[in-house]
Design an enzyme around this catalytic site. Structure first.
Site, mmCIF file in Angstrom:
data_model
loop_
_atom_site.group_PDB
_atom_site.id
_atom_site.type_symbol
_atom_site.label_atom_id
_atom_site.label_comp_id
_atom_site.label_asym_id
_atom_site.label_seq_id
_atom_site.Cartn_x
_atom_site.Cartn_y
_atom_site.Cartn_z
ATOM 1 N N GLU A 102 2.203 1.853 -3.404
ATOM 2 C CA GLU A 102 1.136 2.382 -4.256
ATOM 3 C C GLU A 102 1.056 3.901 -4.133
ATOM 4 O O GLU A 102 0.918 4.611 -5.114
ATOM 5 C CB GLU A 102 -0.183 1.728 -3.847
ATOM 6 C CG GLU A 102 -1.388 2.194 -4.640
ATOM 7 C CD GLU A 102 -2.580 2.514 -3.741
ATOM 8 O OE1 GLU A 102 -3.057 1.622 -3.025
ATOM 9 O OE2 GLU A 102 -3.032 3.686 -3.763
ATOM 10 N N HIS A 103 1.160 4.394 -2.910
ATOM 11 C CA HIS A 103 1.133 5.846 -2.697
ATOM 12 C C HIS A 103 2.338 6.517 -3.328
ATOM 13 O O HIS A 103 2.224 7.562 -3.956
ATOM 14 C CB HIS A 103 1.153 6.145 -1.191
ATOM 15 C CG HIS A 103 -0.204 6.236 -0.569
ATOM 16 N ND1 HIS A 103 -0.670 7.375 0.027
ATOM 17 C CD2 HIS A 103 -1.194 5.330 -0.452
ATOM 18 C CE1 HIS A 103 -1.893 7.163 0.511
ATOM 19 N NE2 HIS A 103 -2.228 5.939 0.231
ATOM 20 N N GLU B 285 -4.784 8.166 6.951
ATOM 21 C CA GLU B 285 -5.680 7.274 6.237
ATOM 22 C C GLU B 285 -6.095 6.112 7.150
ATOM 23 O O GLU B 285 -7.281 5.771 7.234
ATOM 24 C CB GLU B 285 -4.999 6.728 4.968
ATOM 25 C CG GLU B 285 -5.932 5.906 4.100
ATOM 26 C CD GLU B 285 -5.235 5.300 2.882
ATOM 27 O OE1 GLU B 285 -4.066 5.659 2.602
ATOM 28 O OE2 GLU B 285 -5.868 4.465 2.211
ATOM 29 N N HIS C 15 0.835 -1.209 0.000
ATOM 30 C CA HIS C 15 0.000 0.000 0.000
ATOM 31 C C HIS C 15 0.872 1.262 0.000
ATOM 32 O O HIS C 15 0.581 2.243 -0.691
ATOM 33 C CB HIS C 15 -0.910 -0.036 1.226
ATOM 34 C CG HIS C 15 -1.718 1.193 1.430
ATOM 35 N ND1 HIS C 15 -1.553 2.036 2.518
ATOM 36 C CD2 HIS C 15 -2.703 1.752 0.693
ATOM 37 C CE1 HIS C 15 -2.403 3.041 2.436
ATOM 38 N NE2 HIS C 15 -3.121 2.888 1.346
#
Lengths: 438, 420
Positions: free
Chosen positions: A70-71, A143, A67
């Site tokens: 991905e950012h 997040e 993740h």
């Protein structure tokens, strides 16, 4: 370039694997304006123990790296942002990470070939610095905090922790705040080098495109990219037994209604071609027939006010583990749990009439055909099922061949020892405590 | 896509023939005034009609029928635009051309839809009690559930505070107290009013034959409903005496900030296309001001964006932040807005914002629902705008237009749901 026709759904697919291993699938849809492009990397939140490329020793990295990557990948070394570069061409970009893959995507009505080049460029050119890693951490922590306040996320993760003792599905896809704080630039680099090899990626394109031209463009573009020879990545999978790890659990949140999830653990699934689709269809039929809105059981739950709105269910398999999850909001969660657990156990001996089976087959067929209208959804289905060794466009022919006796292959999952539950409860006992036994 | 318009008495019918989709979509809309008094009852009416009819009077019968018709869905939706309340009956059926041996599926599906509209589950001059009570309970649950979604809850609280005595402050489903008062007899009257008085419009998208489809709508020939004066856009003036700041505390991990601004214009204003572009630039894109500054530069939020609700003359900014970052976040957001008022506007960002909106517009014809929404918007605002005209309007937006829009945005109320 290979070409396959699916006459039952009036679709066709072109596929090609280029020299560096990247697989391409194109579904032409000429009368639509928009095209959807998804690039999937076979690296998701479930992988955190593996042997890095060029090494012999197994390593463990903090949770949440897929993740995090991905950012980070959208940032280019020259200070530009890839989503902005795509936006300038009228293309809308996004990305998501799930348990098994990371997907970078864009959609648009023009400049598709240029967009594909930009997409491949930013994914294939990582840019990590101590500074940009540190600042992304703060954003990701915000997040994760956002998810901590979402009851359905808490419910899901709580259930996963109860079903699985060690399999990383028990953690949120983004990891935990503690784990994310541990992530270093070096961790990111090792994971990137190992998993972001073209042979570990798939590019799916659905929309108004000329397949020949697109493939040609990609082949040319990738010619300059030199990669080491790819050998299958050794990941350590913590296999689980067939027994749910913990029976129950709960967490209090500031909500007005409680919610309940009941799960069944499935472990040790190996996927033959298209087997995952077949198992999911059979499971969905079994669940619809036992607890779906067409059942007397469902009506009973409403009559007794054991559910506050709908009863939902979901099915997941990934080749190592899986689960069946049934969930609902309830003012009487413990009574609902008793009822559901008993009901789900009894599915082991479910008996259906041919009429009912055929009825549900029709519903699945209709639902599948409808999904072909939505190109975004279709692209996501293709990439998800491809990873599970399935061709989603073959669903109709698979469905047609299903017999009622095939249900036995999935009814065996409904065993008492594999069942677990989780509750989200309101902070103060404002909810109605009617503990009537059914 | 080509639109053929027909009329059945006063009922405007839009027929869109296209081979693009594997389904046929039929939507029949009943529209009337939205008021505080009818909000809950019309919301409940939609639910009751969608979940039982005289013939299919249990969920079991409805779902079985739907499955038998290859997952044909008949849903009844309720929405509100300013002072207009819409109850929409939507049918989504697989086009029988995609099936082997479907046996008159389209006719059966449309009959199912018409049954939902014209054949309600009425017993002894009232809606059948059991189903009525069940839907009332479920609607109440869904109204209470907003509390659990902290972002939605925070927005709802802002609207309650900012628009206290205005129609736009009335929630679309009314209040729970209003809902409690609705009886099965009352609901029947609401239904009869809907059938006799609502303004009706019909939308069909799919690979259809005009004559065949129109034959299915024979039942509407008996209806003499007149057009109504329906307002979907707010023209009311506003006055901001003092900026209100409201803070409430809950046991949550992340605080929710909602800033409510009044717009000195609405969606029928000539500056509306510029407002859409401004919204993208300010807080709609990855490269927007709010994203770049609040999220990327200061790391204050993951979730931050702006939203225009131009038909209500409102503009909203939302963010999920840590509780102690309230003053800092407000300051940064106001500073970014001020840049636009001062004319400090990034031309490259303007280009990107336009491209993004044009891309969105291209989706309009790629889904039956989106295209129907476009037709409805034209119908209810009484402005006939084609998609290519909308594209031109966006393309022609200038930097000065953006500045003009920014000057029409006035802070009214800030709501903060904090964790501390």
């Amino acid at each position: 370039m290979e070409h396959k026709l699916y006459p039952q759904v009036n679709e066709e697919v072109y596929t090609h694997t280029i020299d560096n291993g990247l697989q391409i699938q194109i579904v032409p849809k000429f009368n639509f304006f928009k095209t959807f492009v998804y690039l999937g990397v076979n690296f998701g939140s479930l992988t955190n123990r593996f042997i890095p490329i060029g090494k012999q020793e197994l390593i463990e990295v903090p949770l949440g790296i897929a993740h995090f990557l991905e950012h980070k990948l959208f940032a280019n070394a020259d200070g530009t942002d890839a989503s902005n570069l795509l936006a300038e061409l009228g293309l809308e970009a996004n990305a998501y990470t799930d348990y098994n893959q990371t997907v970078y995507l864009f959609n648009g009505a023009k400049n598709i070939e240029q967009g594909i080049k930009i997409l491949l460029d930013f994914v294939q050119n990582p840019y990590f610095t101590e500074k940009n890693v540190a600042s992304e951490k703060n954003i990701i922590i915000q997040e994760l905090k956002m998810y901590l306040d979402i009851p359905s996320d808490r419910l899901h993760n709580g259930l996963m922790k109860n079903l699985f003792e060690a399999y990383p599905i028990r953690y949120d896809i983004g990891g935990t705040i503690k784990e994310v704080r541990k992530i270093t630039k070096e961790n990111l680099e090792i994971c990137y080098q190992t998993f972001y090899h073209p042979a570990n990626m798939k590019l799916i394109i659905v929309g108004n495109v000329d397949s020949q031209n697109i493939i040609q463009t990609i082949v040319e573009h990738q010619k300059q990219k030199i990669y080491p020879l790819f050998s299958p990545i050794r990941r350590e999978i913590k296999l689980e037994n067939q027994v749910a790890y913990r029976k129950n659990g709960s967490y209090h949140m500031d909500v007005t209604t409680a919610s309940l999830a009941v799960g069944i653990k499935i472990s040790g699934q190996q996927f033959n071609r298209n087997q995952a689709i077949i198992e999911e269809i059979l499971l969905k039929i079994a669940l619809a027939a036992a607890i779906g809105p067409s059942t007397l059981y469902y009506q009973k739950l409403l009559d007794q006010e054991l559910i506050a709105n709908h009863l939902h269910y979901a099915v997941y398999f990934d080749g190592y583990c899986g689960y069946i999850k049934v969930y609902a909001d309830s003012h009487n969660p413990k009574a609902l749990r008793r009822s559901l657990v008993r009901r789900l156990q009894s599915l082991h001996n479910l008996i259906l009439s041919e009429k009912v089976f055929e009825r549900f087959k029709k519903a699945v067929l209709g639902s599948f055909i409808k999904s072909l209208n939505n190109l975004d959804f279709l692209t996501s289905l293709i990439i998800e099922y491809d990873l599970k060794n399935c061709d989603i466009l073959e669903s109709i022919s698979l469905l047609e061949k299903l017999q009622i006796t095939d249900l036995d292959s999935v009814l065996k999952y409904f065993r008492k020892e594999a069942i677990s539950s989780y509750l989200i409860l309101p902070s103060e006992k404002k909810w109605l405590k009617i503990d009537k036994r059914m | 896509m080509e639109v053929v318009r027909k009329k059945i008495n006063n009922i405007e019918t839009f027929l869109v023939k296209t081979t693009k989709f594997k389904t046929i979509t039929v939507q029949i809309v009943f529209a009337n005034q939205f008021t505080q008094e009818n909000a809950s009852s019309r919301a409940l009416l939609a639910r009751v009609l969608g979940n039982s009819s005289k013939k299919y009077n249990t969920k079991k019968k409805i779902v079985e029928k739907s499955c038998d018709l290859y997952n044909t869905e008949v849903s009844v939706g309720y929405t509100r635009y300013y002072r207009t309340s819409l109850i929409a009956f939507t049918l989504d059926v697989v086009n029988e051309k995609n099936l082997v041996d479907a046996g008159n599926l389209t006719k059966k599906a449309i009959d199912f839809l018409l049954d939902t509209i014209f054949n309600p589950n009425i017993i002894n001059n009232a809606f059948s009690l059991k189903e009525f009570n069940e839907e009332k309970r479920l609607l109440k649950e869904s109204m209470q559930k907003v509390y659990n979604n902290k972002s939605r809850f925070a927005f709802r609280r802002l609207m309650e505070e900012m628009c206290k005595d205005e129609i736009i402050g009335v929630h679309s489903t009314g209040t729970i107290a209003d809902l409690d008062k609705v009886t099965p007899e009352h609901l029947l009257k609401e239904y009869q009013k809907m059938i006799a008085q609502d303004e009706i419009s019909i939308y069909v998208v799919g690979d259809i034959e005009e004559k065949k489809i129109m034959k299915h709508f024979q039942a509407f020939r008996q209806l003499q409903n007149q057009p109504l004066h329906l307002e979907v856009v707010n023209f009311e003036p506003f006055e901001i005496k003092k900026i209100k700041e409201i803070k409430e505390i809950q046991k949550i991990k992340q605080a929710k900030l909602v800033m409510g601004y009044r717009l000195d214009m609405n969606s029928l204003d000539s500056l509306y296309p510029a407002l859409l572009v401004f919204n993208s630039m300010f807080g709609g894109l990855f490269s927007s001001n709010l994203f770049k500054v609040v999220r990327e530069e200061y790391g204050l939020a993951y979730d931050i964006s702006s939203h225009d609700i131009a038909n209500n003359k409102l503009f909203i900014v939302t963010a999920g932040i840590d509780g102690d970052k309230y003053p800092q976040t407000i300051e940064i957001i106001q500073k970014e807005l001020q840049k636009y008022i001062d004319g400090e506007i990034d031309h490259d960002l303007l280009v990107v914002a336009k491209e993004s909106l044009l891309n969105e517009l291209q989706e309009t014809e790629d889904s039956p629902d989106n295209f129907i929404a476009h037709l409805q918007n034209n119908y209810f605002t009484k402005v006939e705008k084609s998609i290519s005209e909308e594209i031109d309007e966006i393309t022609n937006v200038t930097i000065d237009d953006i500045k003009q829009v920014a000057m029409r945005i006035k802070l009214d109320t800030i709501y903060f749901l904090s964790d501390r």
